[in-house]
Design an enzyme around this catalytic site. Structure first.
Site, short mmCIF file in Angstrom:
data_model
loop_
_atom_site.label_atom_id
_atom_site.label_comp_id
_atom_site.label_asym_id
_atom_site.label_seq_id
_atom_site.Cartn_x
_atom_site.Cartn_y
_atom_site.Cartn_z
CB ILE A 155 -0.96 -0.01 1.21
CG1 ILE A 155 -1.92 -1.20 1.10
CG2 ILE A 155 -1.75 1.29 1.28
CD1 ILE A 155 -2.82 -1.38 2.30
CG ASP A 174 9.68 -0.80 5.18
OD1 ASP A 174 10.33 -1.68 5.79
OD2 ASP A 174 8.53 -1.00 4.76
CB ALA A 234 -1.76 2.39 8.10
CD GLU A 264 -10.88 1.77 13.73
OE1 GLU A 264 -11.44 0.84 13.10
OE2 GLU A 264 -9.99 2.48 13.25
CG HIS A 282 -11.21 1.63 9.57
ND1 HIS A 282 -10.70 0.83 10.56
CD2 HIS A 282 -10.54 1.28 8.44
CE1 HIS A 282 -9.77 0.03 10.07
NE2 HIS A 282 -9.66 0.27 8.78
CG LEU A 283 -14.84 6.07 5.44
CD1 LEU A 283 -15.28 7.37 4.77
CD2 LEU A 283 -16.02 5.13 5.62
N GLY A 284 -11.00 3.11 4.63
CA GLY A 284 -9.95 2.67 3.71
C GLY A 284 -10.38 1.60 2.73
CB ALA A 285 -11.59 -1.75 3.05
#
Length: 533
Positions: A155, A174, A234, A264, A282-285
């Site tokens: 991602i 990273d 994330a 959440e 939490h709208l990421g998906a």
């Protein structure tokens, strides 16, 4: 003539029509409301598979009601609503869709970053209140700015390639990605401190692990470039929300876009009181495409599983799949060897070879390569499965190969994870499975040192100059911390040279204790890893 039984698939939450169509031809599909517990338990009594989203819980009671269940499929990434241990104990395979929402998640981060740069949500709310206050909502351009990406997994890379189109300079933190792989993407790898100091925008794309929780707290936010804008789409808990609210209130952080929270559902956060924050639940998906992708992925997995085929994205692959009986005991061993390899490498590997020797190579042992690859990343990424482990390796520029040979001089079968690290070092970790009264997975070699210790539970690995008294110092420090030693072994090539100590403990060694132990004995390297299925 008897009609052959058609496997029954229960769909307990709404699933995309395209996913239902994949199943309808071969299976009897039953749709229910999985939140109605009595209905769910009744439907599971003769079901072969059940597909859920987030609303339905498949707990121990639900599994107990399912007499012939073979598969639980979660049409999404998370598995919080599935009792994986209970399913595994009953031989039920659990699958999910680990890559279904990666594009949607990257795009949500983009949306939050742009909204925070241009005060979009605040201006929208103001105008709808009948106000025309253009001067209050002056934003900033992205062009020419430095964007720091924290976490360069799949991602993070998708986000980076999209934000690069805005003529930005990209840096990333990273420790498990090779600099060469980052350079291919036009990204410069830096330390976390340097990223905080240099970035005009920061977007977080890390998994939630013990090492990443609270990664950006008060001390890190005191290091950021004044006026930075921070986005987290994330996982909740990676940023200390109270510390971020404080930094936003005093102006050190100019704005933030937050989609995820430590707890959440979340309807009360110090961030919600601030005008310079864009928040979403939490709208990421939450896109049609991600939902369709998740449904299709698990429908195909269910079809494979009920056909007796190997399912690459099974979370608990030992529960099913076409793997030779001789190979099965080596699956958890290979994964644990990968975990030890990553713990000892302390960063990115350039290439890794999974070497399998012995009688077992007369069978298809390709799955051991997958198992070891999964182990390489299971402690540094989230939701690592057999389907996404090769993708994680490719994303990080790590080439994972397989070598097999029928000869195994020391053991009937042996698995070795052998790799070249970015800093030029070579590293090997080997193990075997003994089967006297029960299967026991053992480490047999670490970086050229012959060892023999169970690859089970918390394990402490120390390198130091061989000298009298070190065993006592280690034992004393662990005793003072209330940690019992289950087994200990010291290996060396010569007296007075470097020694390798392995200590199996009854409790995990905390990072603080590991640091104290290392300092106490003057260790050249100290590693703690917990080996479980």
């Amino acid at each position: 003539m008897t009609t052959p039984h058609r496997p029954i698939v229960v769909i307990a939450d709404k699933l995309a029509d395209s996913a239902v169509a994949v199943l309808a031809g071969d299976f009897e599909v039953r749709t229910i409301d999985g939140t109605d517990i009595p209905t769910l338990h009744s439907a599971l009594s003769d079901a072969d598979a059940v597909i859920v989203r987030s609303a339905t819980r498949i707990d121990a009671d639900a599994l107990a009601a399912a007499g012939r269940l073979k598969v639980v499929a979660r049409a999404g990434v998370g598995l919080d609503n599935v009792d994986i241990n209970a399913a595994t104990g009953r031989g039920v395979m659990v699958v999910n869709a680990p890559t279904s929402n990666i594009v949607s998640a990257a795009e949500q981060a983009m949306a939050l970053l742009l909204a925070s740069a241009r005060n979009t949500a605040q201006a929208d709310a103001s105008l709808k209140r009948g106000e025309w206050k253009r001067s209050q909502f002056t934003g900033v351009e992205l062009a020419g700015k430095t964007v720091g990406v924290v976490g360069l997994g799949r991602i993070g890379q998708l986000f980076a390639t999209r934000i690069a189109a805005f003529d930005t300079k990209l840096i990333a933190y990273d420790p498990y990605v090779q600099p060469a792989r980052a350079a291919q993407l036009g990204i410069t790898l830096v330390s976390l401190d340097d990223l905080l100091l240099q970035s005009d925008f920061i977007s977080i794309h890390l998994p939630k692990t013990p090492e990443t929780v609270g990664l950006i707290g008060k001390s890190e936010l005191n290091k950021v470039k004044p006026g930075v804008r921070i986005v987290n789409a994330a996982r909740g808990g990676l940023i200390d929300e109270a510390a971020l609210a404080e930094a936003l209130a005093d102006g050190r952080v100019a704005a933030a876009g937050i989609d995820v929270y430590a707890t959440e559902p979340c309807t009360d956060s110090p961030l919600f009181d601030l005008d310079n924050v864009v928040v979403t639940p939490h709208l990421g998906a939450s896109t049609r495409e991600a939902q369709d992708n998740a449904g299709l992925a698990v429908a195909r997995s269910v079809k494979l599983a009920l056909s007796g085929e190997f399912v690459p994205d099974a979370v608990n692959v030992q529960a099913g799949g076409v793997v030779a009986e001789e190979v099965r005991p080596l699956l958890p061993l290979a994964e644990r060897l990968g975990r030890v390899f990553t713990a000892l490498s302390d960063g990115a590997a350039q290439s890794v070879t999974v070497e399998v020797r012995g009688d077992v190579v007369s069978q298809d042992v390709t799955v051991l390569q997958l198992a070891a690859t999964k182990g390489l990343f299971v402690d540094v990424a989230e939701q690592v499965t057999y389907v996404n482990a090769p993708l994680l390796a490719a994303d990080r520029g790590v080439d994972v190969g397989l070598f097999t040979a029928p000869d195994s001089p020391d053991f009937q079968n042996k698995v070795t994870v052998r790799g070249a690290l970015v800093d030029g070092r070579a590293l090997t970790v080997s193990g075997t499975v003994t089967q006297d009264f029960k299967e026991i997975r053992k480490l047999t070699e670490i970086d050229g040192y012959d060892v023999e210790i169970d690859a089970e539970g918390p394990l402490l690995i120390l390198r130091y100059d061989d000298r009298p008294g070190v065993v006592g110092l280690v034992g004393g420090a662990l005793g003072d911390a209330g940690i019992n030693i289950a087994a200990m072994q010291v290996a060396r090539h010569e007296a007075g040279g470097e020694a390798l100590m392995l200590v199996a403990t009854d409790a995990e060694v905390t990072p603080d204790l590991l640091t104290r132990l290392s300092t106490t004995i003057g260790a050249s390297a100290a590693t703690a890893v917990t080996l479980t299925d």
